[in-house]
Design a protein around this motif. Sequence first.
Motif, PDB file in Angstrom:
ATOM      1  N   ARG A  88      25.544  15.361   6.446  1.00 25.08           N
ATOM      2  CA  ARG A  88      24.467  15.977   5.639  1.00 25.08           C
ATOM      3  C   ARG A  88      23.892  14.980   4.642  1.00 25.08           C
ATOM      4  NH1 ARG A  88      23.538  21.492   4.387  1.00 25.08           N
ATOM      5  NH2 ARG A  88      23.264  20.685   2.295  1.00 25.08           N
ATOM      6  N   LYS A  89      24.758  14.214   4.005  1.00 23.39           N
ATOM      7  CA  LYS A  89      24.319  13.211   3.023  1.00 23.39           C
ATOM      8  C   LYS A  89      23.394  12.199   3.692  1.00 23.39           C
ATOM      9  CE  LYS A  89      26.068   9.360   0.372  1.00 23.39           C
ATOM     10  NZ  LYS A  89      26.525   8.146   0.991  1.00 23.39           N
ATOM     11  N   TYR A  90      23.796  11.693   4.853  1.00 21.99           N
ATOM     12  CA  TYR A  90      22.979  10.706   5.551  1.00 21.99           C
ATOM     13  C   TYR A  90      21.662  11.310   6.035  1.00 21.99           C
ATOM     14  CZ  TYR A  90      26.946   7.481   5.516  1.00 21.99           C
ATOM     15  OH  TYR A  90      27.968   6.650   5.137  1.00 21.99           O
ATOM     16  N   GLU A  91      21.686  12.564   6.476  1.00 20.93           N
ATOM     17  CA  GLU A  91      20.449  13.233   6.895  1.00 20.93           C
ATOM     18  C   GLU A  91      19.473  13.329   5.723  1.00 20.93           C
ATOM     19  OE1 GLU A  91      19.119  14.582   9.679  1.00 20.93           O
ATOM     20  OE2 GLU A  91      20.752  13.932  10.971  1.00 20.93           O
ATOM     21  N   LYS A  92      19.975  13.728   4.565  1.00 21.91           N
ATOM     22  CA  LYS A  92      19.109  13.841   3.383  1.00 21.91           C
ATOM     23  C   LYS A  92      18.567  12.485   2.968  1.00 21.91           C
ATOM     24  CE  LYS A  92      20.966  18.079   1.424  1.00 21.91           C
ATOM     25  NZ  LYS A  92      21.599  18.713   0.265  1.00 21.91           N
ATOM     26  N   GLU A  93      19.398  11.454   3.024  1.00 17.60           N
ATOM     27  CA  GLU A  93      18.940  10.106   2.687  1.00 17.60           C
ATOM     28  C   GLU A  93      17.848   9.656   3.649  1.00 17.60           C
ATOM     29  OE1 GLU A  93      21.982   7.123   2.324  1.00 17.60           O
ATOM     30  OE2 GLU A  93      23.129   8.345   0.920  1.00 17.60           O
ATOM     31  N   ALA A  94      18.036   9.918   4.930  1.00 18.80           N
ATOM     32  CA  ALA A  94      17.029   9.528   5.925  1.00 18.80           C
ATOM     33  C   ALA A  94      15.705  10.235   5.652  1.00 18.80           C
ATOM     34  CB  ALA A  94      17.530   9.841   7.337  1.00 18.80           C
ATOM     35  N   GLN A  95      15.768  11.513   5.306  1.00 15.59           N
ATOM     36  CA  GLN A  95      14.551  12.254   4.982  1.00 15.59           C
ATOM     37  C   GLN A  95      13.871  11.677   3.737  1.00 15.59           C
ATOM     38  OE1 GLN A  95      15.938  16.275   4.632  1.00 15.59           O
ATOM     39  NE2 GLN A  95      16.070  16.575   6.847  1.00 15.59           N
ATOM     40  N   ALA A  96      14.666  11.317   2.738  1.00 17.89           N
ATOM     41  CA  ALA A  96      14.097  10.726   1.514  1.00 17.89           C
ATOM     42  C   ALA A  96      13.434   9.384   1.821  1.00 17.89           C
ATOM     43  CB  ALA A  96      15.186  10.554   0.459  1.00 17.89           C
ATOM     44  N   HIS A  97      14.073   8.572   2.665  1.00 19.00           N
ATOM     45  CA  HIS A  97      13.476   7.284   3.048  1.00 19.00           C
ATOM     46  C   HIS A  97      12.175   7.496   3.805  1.00 19.00           C
ATOM     47  CE1 HIS A  97      16.823   5.071   1.539  1.00 19.00           C
ATOM     48  NE2 HIS A  97      17.662   5.387   2.495  1.00 19.00           N
ATOM     49  N   THR A  98      12.139   8.485   4.667  1.00 21.64           N
ATOM     50  CA  THR A  98      10.927   8.781   5.431  1.00 21.64           C
ATOM     51  C   THR A  98       9.798   9.222   4.499  1.00 21.64           C
ATOM     52  OG1 THR A  98      12.255   9.383   7.358  1.00 21.64           O
ATOM     53  CG2 THR A  98       9.982  10.190   7.299  1.00 21.64           C
ATOM     54  N   ARG A  99      10.132  10.050   3.500  1.00 25.30           N
ATOM     55  CA  ARG A  99       9.108  10.472   2.525  1.00 25.30           C
ATOM     56  C   ARG A  99       8.581   9.276   1.725  1.00 25.30           C
ATOM     57  NH1 ARG A  99      12.669  14.837   1.839  1.00 25.30           N
ATOM     58  NH2 ARG A  99      13.567  13.852  -0.001  1.00 25.30           N
ATOM     59  N   GLU A 100       9.470   8.386   1.316  1.00 26.31           N
ATOM     60  CA  GLU A 100       9.038   7.199   0.564  1.00 26.31           C
ATOM     61  C   GLU A 100       8.114   6.330   1.413  1.00 26.31           C
ATOM     62  OE1 GLU A 100       9.421   5.840  -2.559  1.00 26.31           O
ATOM     63  OE2 GLU A 100      10.234   7.770  -3.169  1.00 26.31           O
ATOM     64  N   ALA A 101       8.459   6.151   2.675  1.00 25.50           N
ATOM     65  CA  ALA A 101       7.610   5.351   3.566  1.00 25.50           C
ATOM     66  C   ALA A 101       6.229   5.979   3.694  1.00 25.50           C
ATOM     67  CB  ALA A 101       8.273   5.210   4.937  1.00 25.50           C
ATOM     68  N   ALA A 102       6.186   7.289   3.865  1.00 27.39           N
ATOM     69  CA  ALA A 102       4.898   7.980   3.980  1.00 27.39           C
ATOM     70  C   ALA A 102       4.083   7.845   2.706  1.00 27.39           C
ATOM     71  CB  ALA A 102       5.136   9.458   4.305  1.00 27.39           C
ATOM     72  N   LEU A 103       4.734   7.927   1.564  1.00 25.87           N
ATOM     73  CA  LEU A 103       4.052   7.784   0.279  1.00 25.87           C
ATOM     74  C   LEU A 103       3.415   6.404   0.157  1.00 25.87           C
ATOM     75  CD1 LEU A 103       3.443   8.900  -2.582  1.00 25.87           C
ATOM     76  CD2 LEU A 103       5.635   7.911  -3.276  1.00 25.87           C
ATOM     77  N   HIS A 104       4.156   5.374   0.524  1.00 24.34           N
ATOM     78  CA  HIS A 104       3.611   4.014   0.417  1.00 24.34           C
ATOM     79  C   HIS A 104       2.508   3.772   1.449  1.00 24.34           C
ATOM     80  CE1 HIS A 104       5.855   2.189  -2.845  1.00 24.34           C
ATOM     81  NE2 HIS A 104       6.857   2.969  -2.474  1.00 24.34           N
ATOM     82  N   ARG A 105       2.622   4.390   2.616  1.00 22.96           N
ATOM     83  CA  ARG A 105       1.528   4.284   3.587  1.00 22.96           C
ATOM     84  C   ARG A 105       0.267   4.945   3.053  1.00 22.96           C
ATOM     85  NH1 ARG A 105       5.173   5.485   7.105  1.00 22.96           N
ATOM     86  NH2 ARG A 105       5.977   3.743   8.239  1.00 22.96           N
ATOM     87  N   GLN A 106       0.449   6.082   2.377  1.00 21.78           N
ATOM     88  CA  GLN A 106      -0.694   6.787   1.789  1.00 21.78           C
ATOM     89  C   GLN A 106      -1.338   5.923   0.703  1.00 21.78           C
ATOM     90  OE1 GLN A 106       0.335  10.477  -0.118  1.00 21.78           O
ATOM     91  NE2 GLN A 106      -1.797  11.109  -0.355  1.00 21.78           N
ATOM     92  N   MET A 107      -0.509   5.301  -0.129  1.00 22.25           N
ATOM     93  CA  MET A 107      -1.061   4.421  -1.173  1.00 22.25           C
ATOM     94  C   MET A 107      -1.790   3.240  -0.552  1.00 22.25           C
ATOM     95  SD  MET A 107       1.681   4.390  -4.290  1.00 22.25           S
ATOM     96  CE  MET A 107       3.249   4.690  -3.508  1.00 22.25           C
TER      97      MET A 107
END
Length: 145
Positions: free
Chosen positions: A101-120
């Motif tokens: 569960r911890k790794y799944e949540k971390e992966a989701q957080a990394h994916t959100r950060e990547a999307a945020l930087h792509r948007q910027m």
Amino acid sequence: MMKIDKIVATFSLFSLMFMAAMSLPVQAAAEVEGFDVDAASRNAVTRSDHEAVARYYDNAAVETQAKAHEQKRLLEQYENKSYLYGREAQDMLAHTYALARKYEKEAQAHTREAALHRQMASQIEENDFTRNDSLQKLSTISDLH
């Protein structure tokens, strides 16, 4: 004699798991050595800066997802062969489930950060396009006068 065989097999399995777990952080650190994502994220001003940070987070998401997958595989093994682990089986199941569960949540957080930087990065691109278009119109107007 059968009990000793089970103990040896369990100890061997734990040793292998420990060695595998210890090698993962070293490999991940070696791949991103020299890249300070916090500094890069804070100082990102150009499109390529944000794209580099997004790539870092994409790679981190893939690595973390692989760790989650490995924990899920172990979880399945513990569930199917719980009789091999005796009293520790429940603890191993709970610990492995928590790690997955911890790794799944971390992966989701990394994916959100990547999307945020792509948007910027795309916003910077749009701003550059709008600015260039405005400058071109201004030069056309000044040429007319």
